[in-house]
Design an enzyme around this catalytic site. Structure first.
Site, mmCIF file in Angstrom:
data_model
loop_
_atom_site.group_PDB
_atom_site.id
_atom_site.type_symbol
_atom_site.label_atom_id
_atom_site.label_comp_id
_atom_site.label_asym_id
_atom_site.label_seq_id
_atom_site.Cartn_x
_atom_site.Cartn_y
_atom_site.Cartn_z
ATOM 1 N N ARG A 124 -14.045 30.804 -22.011
ATOM 2 C CA ARG A 124 -12.771 30.630 -21.302
ATOM 3 C C ARG A 124 -12.663 29.205 -20.785
ATOM 4 N NH1 ARG A 124 -12.717 36.103 -17.500
ATOM 5 N NH2 ARG A 124 -13.160 37.586 -19.189
ATOM 6 N N ARG B 56 -18.754 29.168 -12.139
ATOM 7 C CA ARG B 56 -17.529 29.035 -12.928
ATOM 8 C C ARG B 56 -17.835 28.170 -14.140
ATOM 9 N NH1 ARG B 56 -12.987 30.746 -11.536
ATOM 10 N NH2 ARG B 56 -13.471 30.750 -9.322
ATOM 11 N N GLU C 172 -17.212 37.618 -7.524
ATOM 12 C CA GLU C 172 -16.709 38.728 -8.329
ATOM 13 C C GLU C 172 -17.553 38.857 -9.601
ATOM 14 O OE1 GLU C 172 -13.171 39.602 -11.426
ATOM 15 O OE2 GLU C 172 -12.630 38.370 -9.686
ATOM 16 N N SER D 129 -14.353 43.630 -12.641
ATOM 17 C CA SER D 129 -13.055 44.200 -12.301
ATOM 18 C C SER D 129 -12.911 45.485 -13.096
ATOM 19 C CB SER D 129 -11.912 43.237 -12.654
ATOM 20 O OG SER D 129 -11.886 42.136 -11.779
ATOM 21 N N ARG E 256 -23.043 35.217 -12.614
ATOM 22 C CA ARG E 256 -22.930 35.433 -11.169
ATOM 23 C C ARG E 256 -23.956 36.435 -10.675
ATOM 24 N NH1 ARG E 256 -16.338 35.128 -10.179
ATOM 25 N NH2 ARG E 256 -16.109 33.036 -11.059
#
Length: 459
Positions: A272, A287, A368, A371, A410
């Site tokens: 990404r 990130r 995070e 999700s 993460r």
């Protein structure tokens, strides 16, 4: 994609939902296009009906010797044919425009989702692991410094070989990543998931099927073309998440009721650009542009999807519990839902190395790592995912759900920061030790090359 009939029959509800989402969509214009398209379709049907009636009269007129009337009927039939072609061409253009505009309309939030503008309005539902958390060093070293000290994370050489946002894992760092992947896959196998090893490139049709296109084109890595160019169905992209490939496995197929629920898990590397970010993460692996992830994808009957979302959340949580990592669960508000989601829970793990303003009272920050989302029939409509409730019944759209189980970088940050010791080593969580040959502690490696002389010194 939303059902056109629902949009026509519930315009006020759709407008309210779009407003609650903060979506920049001209819904009234979409309704206008749809109305004009339906008028043209109706006009075309009228013209075809008239032409069919006239065509059936021509033979009779000729048999009766009414040549002049027959010729007039032929000319009228030819004129109607031209009119029909014009109407159908205009209707086809409007159909294409309508389809494109509908691809830009986000999912309608579930009625249970709290209304809010952005992430500040998300609701914390619960926490786990804080009541009996382990003793931490007086000063927890952030993962990027710890990884450099132990020589298990190398951002500089990743940037050199590829660019910023890419990194090397070395020695026990690489082993820890492999262990996490195998551990997660095994946890989810025990939960009834079937392993999938998907292709890394995905085509534009698949990206559109799960909602990545057209909205998130700039965040993806396209192969061979500029991201802003038109997207042919067979154009390829580097996989942004295995959700894309696994969800589209069954595109344009009809599953049977006996097949459901289908629970698939897939490990994959993901890519990404994160074009919308503002450079808040300048160091470390929080990130990044390439990362590994185990993705959980569910295909279920519509009436079971709400319950399945709660179970899916628990399945992802189990990974953190076994790793003994404190975390919290957030229910996302309408303004923070992803494009295709009707309802989402975020799992945020606690990383104690960097204090953030929005972190917990104990210090550190939230990251995070998953999700868990219910997309209802939104993705199914775009990808053509249907099932037959009974073999003699018509096919219906099924519901899709997914969750990360979990995002690796993460989780690794949390393991390195939460399980670190006063002497700068890291205790390997007991659940991971079988996947690391019984190793209990990461002690680090000797650096190599001339750069190692004096390396690791920080002000």
């Amino acid at each position: 994609m939303l059902d056109r009939t629902y949009l026509r029959e519930n315009p006020d509800a759709v407008r309210e939902a779009l407003e609650n989402r903060g979506a920049d969509v001209d819904f009234d214009e979409i309704l206008d296009i749809d109305e004009r398209w339906r008028e043209l379709k109706a006009r075309g049907d009228e013209l075809r009906h008239e032409r069919n009636e006239i065509s059936s009269q021509i033979g009779e007129l000729k048999q009766e010797g009414k040549d002049d009337e027959a010729q007039a009927a032929i000319e009228r039939s030819q004129s109607l044919k031209a009119d029909i072609e014009d109407v159908e061409a205009e209707a086809s253009e409007l159909e294409d425009e309508l389809e494109q505009r509908l691809l830009e309309v986000p999912q309608i939030p579930d009625e249970s989702v709290p209304v809010g503008a952005d992430e500040a309005d998300n609701i914390e539902r619960r926490r786990w692991g804080f009541d009996d958390r382990r003793d931490l060093p007086d000063e927890v070293v952030p993962h990027y410094d710890l990884g450099e000290d132990l020589d298990i994370i190398d951002e500089a050489r990743g940037a050199k070989t590829t660019g910023s946002g890419f990194y090397f894992l070395k020695g026990d760092g690489a082993r820890l990543e492999h262990a996490l992947i195998q551990f997660m896959l095994e946890v989810h196998r025990e939960q009834g998931y079937v392993d999938i090893f998907p292709p890394v490139p995905v085509n534009s049709r698949s990206m559109r099927g799960t909602g990545q296109l057209p909205k998130f084109a700039e965040d993806a890595y396209r192969l061979g073309d500029d991201n802003g160019d038109d997207h042919a169905d067979d154009d390829l992209w580097l996989c942004p998440t295995a959700e894309v490939s696994v969800t589209n496995m069954y595109a344009d197929e009809i599953l049977l009721n006996d097949d459901l629920p289908l629970k698939h898990q897939a490990y994959s590397p993901n890519f990404r650009r994160e074009a919308g970010e503002h450079g808040t993460e300048t160091r470390g692996i929080v990130r990044v542009h390439q990362f590994n992830k185990v993705e959980l994808v569910n295909f279920v009957e519509p009436e079971t999807s709400d319950e399945r979302l709660e179970d899916l959340l628990g399945e992802a949580e189990e990974v953190l519990r076994k790793l003994e990592l404190p975390y919290r669960i957030l229910e996302l508000c309408t303004g923070d839902l992803t494009f295709a989601s009707a309802k989402t829970y975020d799992i945020e793990v606690w990383a104690p190395g960097d204090d953030m303003d929005d972190g917990p009272d104990e210090g550190g920050r939230w990251l995070e790592v998953s999700s868990a989302s219910n997309f209802k029939e939104f993705q199914a409509r775009r990808a053509g995912l249907r099932y037959r409730p009974e073999r003699h019944e018509s096919a219906e759209y099924l519901h899709t759900l997914n969750a990360s189980g979990l995002a690796l970088p993460r989780v690794m940050v949390a393991v390195l920061e939460y399980h670190q010791n006063e002497d700068g080593t890291v205790t390997i969580p007991e659940a991971l030790r079988p996947y690391m040959g019984g190793q209990e502690v990461i002690e680090g490696h000797e650096k190599v090359g001339e750069a190692a002389l004096g390396a690791g010194d920080r002000e």
